[in-house]
Design a protein around this motif. Sequence first.
Motif, PDB file in Angstrom:
ATOM      1  N   TYR A 164       0.797  -1.218   0.000  1.00  0.00           N
ATOM      2  CA  TYR A 164       0.000   0.000   0.000  1.00  0.00           C
ATOM      3  C   TYR A 164       0.831   1.270   0.000  1.00  0.00           C
ATOM      4  O   TYR A 164       0.278   2.374  -0.052  1.00  0.00           O
ATOM      5  N   GLY A 165       2.147   1.178   0.066  1.00  0.00           N
ATOM      6  CA  GLY A 165       2.989   2.357   0.035  1.00  0.00           C
ATOM      7  C   GLY A 165       3.000   3.087   1.352  1.00  0.00           C
ATOM      8  O   GLY A 165       2.587   2.552   2.396  1.00  0.00           O
ATOM      9  N   PRO A 166       3.448   4.344   1.337  1.00  0.00           N
ATOM     10  CA  PRO A 166       3.525   5.130   2.578  1.00  0.00           C
ATOM     11  C   PRO A 166       2.156   5.256   3.227  1.00  0.00           C
ATOM     12  O   PRO A 166       1.141   5.459   2.541  1.00  0.00           O
ATOM     13  N   PRO A 167       2.105   5.147   4.555  1.00  0.00           N
ATOM     14  CA  PRO A 167       0.802   5.253   5.257  1.00  0.00           C
ATOM     15  C   PRO A 167       0.133   6.602   4.990  1.00  0.00           C
ATOM     16  O   PRO A 167       0.792   7.647   4.936  1.00  0.00           O
ATOM     17  N   GLY A 168      -1.180   6.572   4.839  1.00  0.00           N
ATOM     18  CA  GLY A 168      -1.948   7.807   4.661  1.00  0.00           C
ATOM     19  C   GLY A 168      -1.861   8.417   3.271  1.00  0.00           C
ATOM     20  O   GLY A 168      -2.311   9.548   3.063  1.00  0.00           O
ATOM     21  N   THR A 169      -1.286   7.683   2.319  1.00  0.00           N
ATOM     22  CA  THR A 169      -1.172   8.232   0.958  1.00  0.00           C
ATOM     23  C   THR A 169      -2.562   8.357   0.330  1.00  0.00           C
ATOM     24  O   THR A 169      -3.354   7.411   0.357  1.00  0.00           O
ATOM     25  N   THR A 170      -2.839   9.516  -0.224  1.00  0.00           N
ATOM     26  CA  THR A 170      -4.136   9.764  -0.875  1.00  0.00           C
ATOM     27  C   THR A 170      -3.914  10.358  -2.260  1.00  0.00           C
ATOM     28  O   THR A 170      -2.992  11.156  -2.473  1.00  0.00           O
ATOM     29  N   ALA A 171      -4.778   9.985  -3.173  1.00  0.00           N
ATOM     30  CA  ALA A 171      -4.724  10.508  -4.547  1.00  0.00           C
ATOM     31  C   ALA A 171      -5.873  11.481  -4.749  1.00  0.00           C
ATOM     32  O   ALA A 171      -6.884  11.449  -4.041  1.00  0.00           O
ATOM     33  N   TRP A 172      -5.681  12.369  -5.733  1.00  0.00           N
ATOM     34  CA  TRP A 172      -6.745  13.307  -6.100  1.00  0.00           C
ATOM     35  C   TRP A 172      -7.283  12.885  -7.470  1.00  0.00           C
ATOM     36  O   TRP A 172      -6.711  13.179  -8.504  1.00  0.00           O
ATOM     37  N   ALA A 173      -8.415  12.138  -7.453  1.00  0.00           N
ATOM     38  CA  ALA A 173      -8.941  11.572  -8.698  1.00  0.00           C
ATOM     39  C   ALA A 173     -10.387  11.169  -8.491  1.00  0.00           C
ATOM     40  O   ALA A 173     -10.903  11.122  -7.356  1.00  0.00           O
TER      41      ALA A 173
END
Length: 522
Positions: free
Chosen positions: A385-394
Amino acid sequence: MITATLLVVPIADYRPAVYPNLVLAVYVLMAGADLLTMHLLVQQFLAGGRLATLGLSSAYLYSTLMMLPYAVVVTRLQRWGPSSIWGEVCSPWLAVIIFAGFPVLVAVQQRVVAALPARLTEQARTRRRAATAIAAAVILTLVATVTGVIFGAADRLPRLYHDGTPTATGLWAVGVGLLATAVSLLAVTRDLRHRPPVERWVVVAISASLACATLYMFAPQRYTLGWYAGRVALLVSSTVVLLALLAETASLYRQLSAAHHELSRRAEHLAAANLELEATGAWKSDIIATLTHEINQPLAVISAYSEELTHEWDTTTDDERRTAVQALGKRVNQLLDMAAHLLALCRAEPGHIHTQPISLPVRQVLTRVTDNLTRRARKRVTVNYGPPGTTAWADPVHTHEVLTNFVTNAVKYSPGDIHISVTLDDTGDDILFAVSDEGNGVPPDFVGHLFDRFTQAESAGARTGAGFGLYLSKLLAEANHGHVWYEDVVPHGSRFMLRLPRAQRNPHMTASLNPADGAATT
């Protein structure tokens, strides 16, 4: 023209040097000017269909053709002298017919055109070339008849000159011609305001004929100043009318050029609109292809679970039945989401997909993707899942569609494990989603067309792509300011990449994804 004539009258009988070749040149130039004027008038008739213009061109054709026998007579006059039949009969009779015949013909044709029945008028406008040929034939017949009478009956016609001096018959003939010209001028100018400019200029030519006849009455001897001035007046009038007609033709040409330019611009606009319509039609066809492609996977799962429950209901436990029903519900929800998405695509123009971006937690996105897989497929998938708390804008629906397409293709074409990972790019502004498999990869010669519409590689045992799904993934990624591409995996396999902008870089991005149902919240 009339004012200049009155100024010349007091000195009209002055006798300068004799220049017979100059007179011949004047008539030749006048014939050329009248011939070009006639041609321009015919072209205007062919373009506009106004019968009065055809009649005016016929009068100029008459004037042009009558110059030819007159030029012949002038050359014979120089050879046989002014006391010959050429100088006393043919030359003066032709001169009177030329300067008086033209205005009379103009006035007569106007009355004839006005009196034509509506049926003949409509036929002439419809068959313009035929009408032009008939008018030319009538004028040719008239000129041939008049010339034949003068040349054939020269011995019996009254002499208008005798030993270089005008006879009483000659004065009467010129007087009648003068009266006919004046009457014709009055008839033409009576309704001049209601005529187009090209027909108004004929007044100049008729005025020149009137001036020529007037100067003859005051100075009837040949080669006087008045005699020369009358012929120069005819040449000047022909030139003035020709120049005016050329100017009007140039103005019409400019108008036609502007109209042609406008039509060309509109044609280009229509061509562009046609291309847009064709693109829209292709886009609608793509939507149908998308529907066919995208519903196969969930329908296959629904069919498998339905068959399993139908044939093995008695041997399955309640937990297994509950799990199957939940899986069926997920596939139905997946179809409903897909239908909503495809409906939005149908309503969108190509290249203008409507998006609703939100702050999208990566973990929830990937969890939703893997939850929609079958139990067997989920066992083959590992997720980073990658770095914790990562969010995308999409847009959540678009993102789910792209990643689901990547993962389901990997499940379909790869027998080994599948790896999903999330990283940040070097700048930290974008999120990179990677879906890797251990299959045979994509043929090298097909990699450049992998994301094209309706393309599918033909290679036994090799990964061939989805035909339309990857093309749709590219459109959805680009609509969300992202990007998709393909990479080979060493020693074998495929990796499909999705780049999306990172959400926390934008302080105004406050929406998030509801972890329960994937809906956007703020």
